[in-house]
Design a protein around this motif. Structure first.
Motif, PDB file in Angstrom:
ATOM      1  N   GLY A 296       0.783  -1.229   0.000  1.00 42.47           N
ATOM      2  CA  GLY A 296       0.000   0.000   0.000  1.00 42.47           C
ATOM      3  C   GLY A 296       0.808   1.268   0.000  1.00 42.47           C
ATOM      4  N   THR A 297       0.057   2.350  -0.172  1.00 45.39           N
ATOM      5  CA  THR A 297       0.620   3.692  -0.135  1.00 45.39           C
ATOM      6  C   THR A 297      -0.403   4.628   0.478  1.00 45.39           C
ATOM      7  N   GLU A 298       0.066   5.648   1.165  1.00 46.27           N
ATOM      8  CA  GLU A 298      -0.831   6.675   1.683  1.00 46.27           C
ATOM      9  C   GLU A 298      -1.096   7.686   0.578  1.00 46.27           C
ATOM     10  N   LEU A 299      -2.376   7.998   0.371  1.00 45.09           N
ATOM     11  CA  LEU A 299      -2.756   9.032  -0.598  1.00 45.09           C
ATOM     12  C   LEU A 299      -2.758  10.367   0.125  1.00 45.09           C
ATOM     13  N   LYS A 300      -1.975  11.310  -0.369  1.00 46.87           N
ATOM     14  CA  LYS A 300      -1.799  12.604   0.310  1.00 46.87           C
ATOM     15  C   LYS A 300      -2.744  13.682  -0.213  1.00 46.87           C
ATOM     16  N   SER A 301      -3.326  13.476  -1.405  1.00 47.18           N
ATOM     17  CA  SER A 301      -4.233  14.474  -1.975  1.00 47.18           C
ATOM     18  C   SER A 301      -5.484  14.596  -1.116  1.00 47.18           C
ATOM     19  N   ASP A 302      -6.114  15.760  -1.154  1.00 49.43           N
ATOM     20  CA  ASP A 302      -7.385  15.956  -0.480  1.00 49.43           C
ATOM     21  C   ASP A 302      -8.401  14.978  -1.069  1.00 49.43           C
ATOM     22  N   TYR A 303      -9.300  14.487  -0.237  1.00 51.96           N
ATOM     23  CA  TYR A 303     -10.244  13.468  -0.712  1.00 51.96           C
ATOM     24  C   TYR A 303     -11.184  13.981  -1.807  1.00 51.96           C
ATOM     25  N   THR A 304     -11.265  15.298  -2.003  1.00 53.22           N
ATOM     26  CA  THR A 304     -12.086  15.854  -3.090  1.00 53.22           C
ATOM     27  C   THR A 304     -11.266  16.120  -4.351  1.00 53.22           C
ATOM     28  N   ASP A 305      -9.940  15.921  -4.291  1.00 61.59           N
ATOM     29  CA  ASP A 305      -9.053  16.162  -5.434  1.00 61.59           C
ATOM     30  C   ASP A 305      -8.908  14.865  -6.245  1.00 61.59           C
ATOM     31  N   PHE A 306      -9.910  14.603  -7.090  1.00 58.75           N
ATOM     32  CA  PHE A 306      -9.931  13.339  -7.832  1.00 58.75           C
ATOM     33  C   PHE A 306      -8.762  13.218  -8.792  1.00 58.75           C
ATOM     34  N   ALA A 307      -8.366  14.311  -9.424  1.00 59.39           N
ATOM     35  CA  ALA A 307      -7.222  14.265 -10.344  1.00 59.39           C
ATOM     36  C   ALA A 307      -5.944  13.919  -9.577  1.00 59.39           C
ATOM     37  N   GLY A 308      -5.757  14.521  -8.415  1.00 55.79           N
ATOM     38  CA  GLY A 308      -4.583  14.233  -7.595  1.00 55.79           C
ATOM     39  C   GLY A 308      -4.568  12.796  -7.101  1.00 55.79           C
TER      40      GLY A 308
ATOM     41  N   ASN B 281      -6.141  10.216  -8.455  1.00 60.43           N
ATOM     42  CA  ASN B 281      -5.930   9.313  -9.591  1.00 60.43           C
ATOM     43  C   ASN B 281      -4.471   9.277 -10.023  1.00 60.43           C
ATOM     44  N   LYS B 282      -3.779  10.433  -9.975  1.00 57.79           N
ATOM     45  CA  LYS B 282      -2.357  10.459 -10.331  1.00 57.79           C
ATOM     46  C   LYS B 282      -1.534   9.677  -9.308  1.00 57.79           C
ATOM     47  N   GLU B 283      -1.826   9.858  -8.031  1.00 54.99           N
ATOM     48  CA  GLU B 283      -1.095   9.113  -7.005  1.00 54.99           C
ATOM     49  C   GLU B 283      -1.292   7.607  -7.169  1.00 54.99           C
ATOM     50  N   LYS B 284      -2.529   7.194  -7.445  1.00 56.81           N
ATOM     51  CA  LYS B 284      -2.809   5.775  -7.644  1.00 56.81           C
ATOM     52  C   LYS B 284      -2.071   5.253  -8.875  1.00 56.81           C
ATOM     53  N   ALA B 285      -2.109   6.001  -9.983  1.00 58.25           N
ATOM     54  CA  ALA B 285      -1.432   5.574 -11.216  1.00 58.25           C
ATOM     55  C   ALA B 285       0.074   5.452 -10.985  1.00 58.25           C
TER      56      ALA B 285
ATOM     57  N   VAL C 294      -7.223   4.300   7.296  1.00 57.67           N
ATOM     58  CA  VAL C 294      -6.512   3.674   8.411  1.00 57.67           C
ATOM     59  C   VAL C 294      -5.868   4.785   9.237  1.00 57.67           C
ATOM     60  N   ASN C 295      -6.265   4.867  10.513  1.00 56.58           N
ATOM     61  CA  ASN C 295      -5.710   5.900  11.398  1.00 56.58           C
ATOM     62  C   ASN C 295      -5.808   7.293  10.775  1.00 56.58           C
ATOM     63  N   ASN C 296      -6.970   7.607  10.245  1.00 52.55           N
ATOM     64  CA  ASN C 296      -7.260   8.908   9.617  1.00 52.55           C
ATOM     65  C   ASN C 296      -6.388   9.202   8.405  1.00 52.55           C
ATOM     66  N   LYS C 297      -5.891   8.168   7.745  1.00 50.49           N
ATOM     67  CA  LYS C 297      -5.123   8.327   6.515  1.00 50.49           C
ATOM     68  C   LYS C 297      -5.856   7.592   5.409  1.00 50.49           C
ATOM     69  N   MET C 298      -5.846   8.165   4.202  1.00 47.59           N
ATOM     70  CA  MET C 298      -6.407   7.495   3.035  1.00 47.59           C
ATOM     71  C   MET C 298      -5.340   6.573   2.480  1.00 47.59           C
ATOM     72  N   MET C 299      -5.611   5.273   2.535  1.00 52.03           N
ATOM     73  CA  MET C 299      -4.647   4.284   2.052  1.00 52.03           C
ATOM     74  C   MET C 299      -5.175   3.625   0.783  1.00 52.03           C
ATOM     75  N   HIS C 300      -4.249   3.237  -0.080  1.00 48.91           N
ATOM     76  CA  HIS C 300      -4.577   2.546  -1.324  1.00 48.91           C
ATOM     77  C   HIS C 300      -3.638   1.355  -1.444  1.00 48.91           C
ATOM     78  N   TYR C 301      -4.212   0.182  -1.750  1.00 45.98           N
ATOM     79  CA  TYR C 301      -3.438  -1.057  -1.789  1.00 45.98           C
ATOM     80  C   TYR C 301      -3.630  -1.790  -3.110  1.00 45.98           C
ATOM     81  N   ALA C 302      -2.597  -2.476  -3.527  1.00 42.59           N
ATOM     82  CA  ALA C 302      -2.681  -3.478  -4.582  1.00 42.59           C
ATOM     83  C   ALA C 302      -2.620  -4.808  -3.855  1.00 42.59           C
ATOM     84  N   GLY C 303      -3.598  -5.687  -4.118  1.00 40.10           N
ATOM     85  CA  GLY C 303      -3.609  -6.921  -3.358  1.00 40.10           C
ATOM     86  C   GLY C 303      -4.199  -8.096  -4.106  1.00 40.10           C
ATOM     87  N   VAL C 304      -4.113  -9.248  -3.456  1.00 38.23           N
ATOM     88  CA  VAL C 304      -4.653 -10.505  -3.969  1.00 38.23           C
ATOM     89  C   VAL C 304      -5.222 -11.304  -2.804  1.00 38.23           C
ATOM     90  N   MET C 305      -6.123 -12.232  -3.138  1.00 39.46           N
ATOM     91  CA  MET C 305      -6.555 -13.228  -2.160  1.00 39.46           C
ATOM     92  C   MET C 305      -5.484 -14.305  -2.141  1.00 39.46           C
TER      93      MET C 305
END
Length: 159
Positions: free
Chosen positions: A18-30, A32-36, A67-78
């Motif tokens: 995972g990674t923490e997303l730092k953009s404001d939760y309303t900044d969809f462009a930001g 999406n760039k962080e996720k990409a 998680v702990n007031n941070k927006m997290m994004h993960y790449a995962g598998v079962m």
């Protein structure tokens, strides 16, 4: 009108990096760039291939979780296997999920399209259920006719 279903799912666990997303939760462009950028990095450094090698199926999960007031994004598998270098075991509860199906020309397009429909339309139209938090995920299930296809799964509760 969004095309969605409400489906009962057993609990399941996704192992991910995972990674923490730092953009404001309303900044969809930001966001999406962080996720990409994150997905490009895990493809290039081999972490995604490592996850795929231990997966119990061909699904690739793109998980969003607070998680702990941070927006997290993960790449995962079962998987039944643990990796010491993995960031998190993400627990999805048993219960009802709002499910949106779709396809896209790339993994990122699929994820963005599903997320937009799910949060921008389907949850607003689904009057009997509500999303009250917890992890949600886009699930890349494969490729067909040159397109990536998959679903968005959002845990919901009855109103």
């Amino acid at each position: 009108m969004a095309d969605y279903t409400i489906v009962e799912k057993d609990s399941f666990t996704v192992l991910g990096f995972g990674t923490e997303l730092k953009s404001d939760y309303t900044d969809f462009a930001g966001i999406n760039k962080e996720k990409a950028d994150f997905w490009q990095a895990i493809r290039e450094d081999g972490r995604l291939d490592t996850l795929k090698s231990i997966a119990t199926n061909n699904y690739i999960f793109a998980v969003n979780e607070a998680v702990n007031n941070k927006m997290m994004h993960y790449a995962g598998v079962m998987t039944e296997v643990s990796l010491p270098e993995a960031t998190r075991l993400i627990q999805f509860p048993q219960g009802e999920y709002l499910v949106v199906k779709g396809e896209g020309e790339t993994s990122e397009e699929l994820s963005q399209k599903l997320t937009g429909i799910a949060f921008g339309q389907a949850l607003l139209e689904a009057k009997d259920v509500a999303y009250v938090g917890g992890p949600n995920t886009t699930v890349e299930m494969g490729q067909q006719n040159g397109l990536f296809f998959g679903e968005m799964w959002i845990p919901v509760v009855r109103k």
